[in-house]
Design a protein around this motif. Structure first.
Motif, PDB file in Angstrom:
ATOM      1  N   GLU A 147       0.981  -1.295  -0.053  1.00  0.00           N
ATOM      2  CA  GLU A 147       0.038   0.070   0.036  1.00  0.00           C
ATOM      3  C   GLU A 147       0.830   1.254  -0.037  1.00  0.00           C
ATOM      4  O   GLU A 147       0.625   2.336  -0.556  1.00  0.00           O
ATOM      5  CB  GLU A 147      -1.013  -0.218   1.340  1.00  0.00           C
ATOM      6  CG  GLU A 147      -2.221  -1.048   1.119  1.00  0.00           C
ATOM      7  CD  GLU A 147      -2.829  -1.052   2.397  1.00  0.00           C
ATOM      8  OE1 GLU A 147      -3.262  -0.026   3.178  1.00  0.00           O
ATOM      9  OE2 GLU A 147      -2.661  -2.320   3.020  1.00  0.00           O
ATOM     10  N   GLN A 148       2.115   1.310   0.765  1.00  0.00           N
ATOM     11  CA  GLN A 148       2.805   2.401   0.962  1.00  0.00           C
ATOM     12  C   GLN A 148       4.279   2.028   0.364  1.00  0.00           C
ATOM     13  O   GLN A 148       5.145   1.761   1.465  1.00  0.00           O
ATOM     14  CB  GLN A 148       2.745   2.649   2.208  1.00  0.00           C
ATOM     15  CG  GLN A 148       1.527   3.268   2.743  1.00  0.00           C
ATOM     16  CD  GLN A 148       1.057   4.739   2.622  1.00  0.00           C
ATOM     17  OE1 GLN A 148       1.886   5.612   2.084  1.00  0.00           O
ATOM     18  NE2 GLN A 148       0.148   5.312   3.158  1.00  0.00           N
ATOM     19  N   PRO A 149       4.527   1.944  -0.854  1.00  0.00           N
ATOM     20  CA  PRO A 149       5.757   1.325  -1.226  1.00  0.00           C
ATOM     21  C   PRO A 149       7.008   2.128  -0.719  1.00  0.00           C
ATOM     22  O   PRO A 149       8.171   1.514  -0.492  1.00  0.00           O
ATOM     23  CB  PRO A 149       5.841   1.125  -2.785  1.00  0.00           C
ATOM     24  CG  PRO A 149       4.445   1.331  -2.905  1.00  0.00           C
ATOM     25  CD  PRO A 149       3.777   1.953  -2.000  1.00  0.00           C
ATOM     26  N   ALA A 150       6.932   3.470  -0.793  1.00  0.00           N
ATOM     27  CA  ALA A 150       7.994   4.118  -0.158  1.00  0.00           C
ATOM     28  C   ALA A 150       8.410   3.987   1.111  1.00  0.00           C
ATOM     29  O   ALA A 150       9.544   3.676   1.662  1.00  0.00           O
ATOM     30  CB  ALA A 150       7.859   5.758  -0.484  1.00  0.00           C
ATOM     31  N   ARG A 151       7.231   3.715   2.184  1.00  0.00           N
ATOM     32  CA  ARG A 151       7.352   3.281   3.416  1.00  0.00           C
ATOM     33  C   ARG A 151       8.098   1.976   3.623  1.00  0.00           C
ATOM     34  O   ARG A 151       9.135   1.746   4.148  1.00  0.00           O
ATOM     35  CB  ARG A 151       6.218   3.606   4.179  1.00  0.00           C
ATOM     36  CG  ARG A 151       5.748   4.897   4.352  1.00  0.00           C
ATOM     37  CD  ARG A 151       4.473   4.861   5.147  1.00  0.00           C
ATOM     38  NE  ARG A 151       3.555   6.113   5.229  1.00  0.00           N
ATOM     39  CZ  ARG A 151       2.598   6.136   5.958  1.00  0.00           C
ATOM     40  NH1 ARG A 151       2.113   5.321   6.721  1.00  0.00           N
ATOM     41  NH2 ARG A 151       1.879   7.406   6.040  1.00  0.00           N
ATOM     42  N   PHE A 152       7.431   0.904   2.719  1.00  0.00           N
ATOM     43  CA  PHE A 152       8.064  -0.220   2.981  1.00  0.00           C
ATOM     44  C   PHE A 152       9.528  -0.322   2.561  1.00  0.00           C
ATOM     45  O   PHE A 152      10.235  -1.097   3.084  1.00  0.00           O
ATOM     46  CB  PHE A 152       7.022  -1.241   2.270  1.00  0.00           C
ATOM     47  CG  PHE A 152       7.075  -2.847   2.848  1.00  0.00           C
ATOM     48  CD1 PHE A 152       6.130  -2.934   3.617  1.00  0.00           C
ATOM     49  CD2 PHE A 152       8.296  -3.518   2.445  1.00  0.00           C
ATOM     50  CE1 PHE A 152       6.437  -4.353   4.274  1.00  0.00           C
ATOM     51  CE2 PHE A 152       8.317  -4.908   2.851  1.00  0.00           C
ATOM     52  CZ  PHE A 152       7.297  -5.110   3.979  1.00  0.00           C
ATOM     53  N   GLY A 153       9.652   0.249   1.357  1.00  0.00           N
ATOM     54  CA  GLY A 153      11.087   0.479   1.006  1.00  0.00           C
ATOM     55  C   GLY A 153      12.045   0.931   1.827  1.00  0.00           C
ATOM     56  O   GLY A 153      13.139   0.538   2.153  1.00  0.00           O
ATOM     57  N   LEU A 154      11.595   2.034   2.734  1.00  0.00           N
ATOM     58  CA  LEU A 154      12.406   2.439   3.892  1.00  0.00           C
ATOM     59  C   LEU A 154      12.500   1.267   5.053  1.00  0.00           C
ATOM     60  O   LEU A 154      13.608   1.286   5.442  1.00  0.00           O
ATOM     61  CB  LEU A 154      11.715   3.847   4.463  1.00  0.00           C
ATOM     62  CG  LEU A 154      12.412   4.376   5.629  1.00  0.00           C
ATOM     63  CD1 LEU A 154      13.938   4.532   5.320  1.00  0.00           C
ATOM     64  CD2 LEU A 154      11.669   5.644   5.994  1.00  0.00           C
TER      65      LEU A 154
END
Length: 534
Positions: A147-154
């Motif tokens: 749902e939140q790729p940028a967050r999960f990537g972090l």
DNA sequence: AAACGAGGCGCC
DNA sequence: AAAGGGCGCCTCGTTT
């Protein structure tokens, strides 16, 4: 461009991740090859296996992608927490093959003798490089599909950076003065005795306890102690210290003292020192991702539970200083940031969040504000938390709603996630939402959102501090305990490192939450002895 | 003799 | 003041 790394006995194979097999090369020494390229993100199956030999050969890796830790995060995200997360297992799932169980981690002692990476158990004929490439590509797709790729990537980057830091911390250890430790033990317990013989102070206390009861009692046996109190006409529900403290009987004071000292002897006594202190350092093994919330665990020596009374033994080595940085009141601050509760965010602008809340709603009674807030995050309903909780619910409805919603989801058997997407484990197959089970699960999920977000904030903070330290000669991470970092460095760089920890805390807050009013003030001290911090 | 659960307590 | 979240690891006492 990320580069895939497959270690082998001599060195390893490297392949820039471009979707093809072009550009693969073999190297005699991974340490040499990785040192030549300080910016690349190295993609490997398991940092805990691959990095120690590289580090031992003198190369520090700046960035990596840990395929196994990432796989565990992605499985958890899909509600498949606990399924085998090795690269071999990930590849087997991709190919529809039988999934191999994860290998139990080697004992610390065992690992010292079996130097080198653990074998990756792939089916015959599978090329480890192609497997790594396929699993990595698949993981990038799955991260992009969250749902939140940028967050999960972090989250993935932080978890991987944490794995590097954990290997370095395990290799470094914590400076430990065995002479200071031994002196403290002797002062508390008396001279060392041989195994099985209680030290003088414990023997004295044991005798006083027996005298008070009028018969010999084994203070180490809860059943025996309970029986003795019962015979003396006191019904006590347990022998926990806080229960005994309320009992009016002459055996209580020596018993409480005995428990305190016996604990030190058993957990951090002379035997512990011989087992876990080597070369002037206490050496626990750090296990990133060892806790469901994303906190680390340690294996061996109780590395995250060093008693405060023994911290005088943690001394900076000559010419060096310990920079001890602690993120105070981290969980309530993260609650404010997570929920975007405006009133709580305003309170989180203060250095002392509890005091700020107390001055607004509790007539300055800081203790009550703290009890209420901790009760809200831990799921306490009764006792002294009830009234402050009602006040908080009135005053900070958005923050309290976030917690209560997390609890409600848990009570129904659902999943909750941290800010960056770490997901709590599902309920067991045979779970049924009967009262006590549902309430317990609700307390767990309520706390999970805060504790897991605190763990990822701390991980990002640690990663930023670690990166900053790379440019400071002679600086090394020597401890990380949930929300506290200790760096040992030359005395002259103490001030710069203090500043680095503060800047990193600010940046961690911005990376997770963007611009919020929530501050993350640190208690930082540059000291020669751990006991002098905080 | 070894394995296990419970009780207890250290840390965050 | 009261006993709510997460761990690791010790001892005791029972089971295997």
């Amino acid at each position: 461009m990320p580069v895939l790394v497959v270690p082998d006995a001599e060195g390893g194979r490297l392949l820039p991740f471009s979707g093809s097999t072009v550009g693969e090369r073999s190297v005699d020494s991974l340490a040499t090859a990785l040192a030549e390229d300080p910016v690349t993100r190295w993609v490997w199956s398991d940092t805990a296996a691959a990095y120690p030999p590289v580090l031992a050969a003198g190369t520090r890796v700046a960035r990596c992608h840990d395929l196994a830790l990432t796989e565990a995060l992605l499985l958890g995200y899909d509600g498949r927490w606990g399924e085998p997360a090795s690269v071999a297992a990930a590849w087997a799932r991709l190919r529809g093959l039988p999934v191999p169980a994860d290998q139990p981690p080697a004992e610390a002692d065992e690992r010292l003798t079996l130097f080198g990476p653990a074998p990756v158990r792939l089916p015959a004929g599978a090329d480890p490089m192609q497997v790594a490439a396929a699993v990595y590509a698949d993981q990038l797709d799955r991260i992009a599909a969250t749902e939140q790729p940028a967050r999960f990537g972090l989250l993935v980057a932080a978890e991987s950076a944490g794995a590097l830091a954990a290997v370095e911390l395990t290799a470094a250890g914590l400076p430990w003065r065995s002479d200071v430790h031994a002196a403290a033990l002797e002062r508390l317990l008396g001279p060392r005795t041989s195994a099985g013989v209680p030290p003088q102070r414990l023997a004295e206390l044991s005798a006083r306890i027996g005298a008070a009861f009028g018969r010999r009692v084994n203070p180490d046996s809860p059943a025996d102690v309970l029986g003795a109190f019962s015979a003396a006409g006191h019904t006590v529900e347990s022998t926990r210290s806080w229960v005994l403290r309320k009992v009016d009987h002459p055996a209580v004071p020596p018993l409480l003292e005995y428990k305190k000292l016996a604990r030190i002897l058993a957990a951090n006594g002379w035997v512990w020192q011989e087992r876990w202190v080597r070369g002037g350092r206490f050496r626990p093994e750090y296990v990133p991702g060892g806790v469901v919330s994303g906190r680390w665990a340690t294996r061996g020596g109780g590395g995250l539970q060093l008693p405060k009374v023994l911290r005088g033994a943690v001394c900076a080595e000559p010419g060096r200083v310990l920079v001890v940085a602690d993120a105070g009141q981290l969980e309530p601050r993260l609650l404010a940031a997570l929920s975007r509760d405006e009133a709580m965010t305003a309170a989180a602008e203060a250095d002392d969040l509890y005091a700020a809340i107390a001055s607004r709603s509790f007539a300055g009674d800081r203790a009550r504000a703290k009890i209420g807030l901790l009760g809200a995050m831990y799921g306490q309903v009764g006792g002294g938390a009830a009234t402050p909780l009602a006040v908080l619910r009135e005053r900070y409805p958005v923050a309290l709603h976030l917690l209560e919603e997390a609890a409600r989801i848990g009570e129904r058997g659902g999943l909750v996630r941290s800010h960056l997407g770490r997901t709590c484990p599902p309920v067991p197959e045979d779970w049924a939402p009967w009262d006590a089970a549902a309430r317990s699960r609700g307390r767990f999920t309520r706390n999970f959102v805060v504790q897991a977000t605190a763990a990822e904030w701390a991980l990002v903070w640690l990663a930023l501090v670690r990166t900053g330290l790379a440019t400071v000669d002679g600086a090394e991470l020597v401890s990380f305990v949930h929300d506290e970092i200790v760096v040992q460095a030359p005395v002259e760089s103490g001030a710069a490192i203090t500043e680095l920890t503060r800047q990193s805390a600010d940046r961690a807050g911005r990376l997770l939450f963007g611009a919020t009013g929530v501050r993350f003030p640190l208690d930082v001290a540059a000291v020669s002895c751990y006991a002098d911090a905080g």
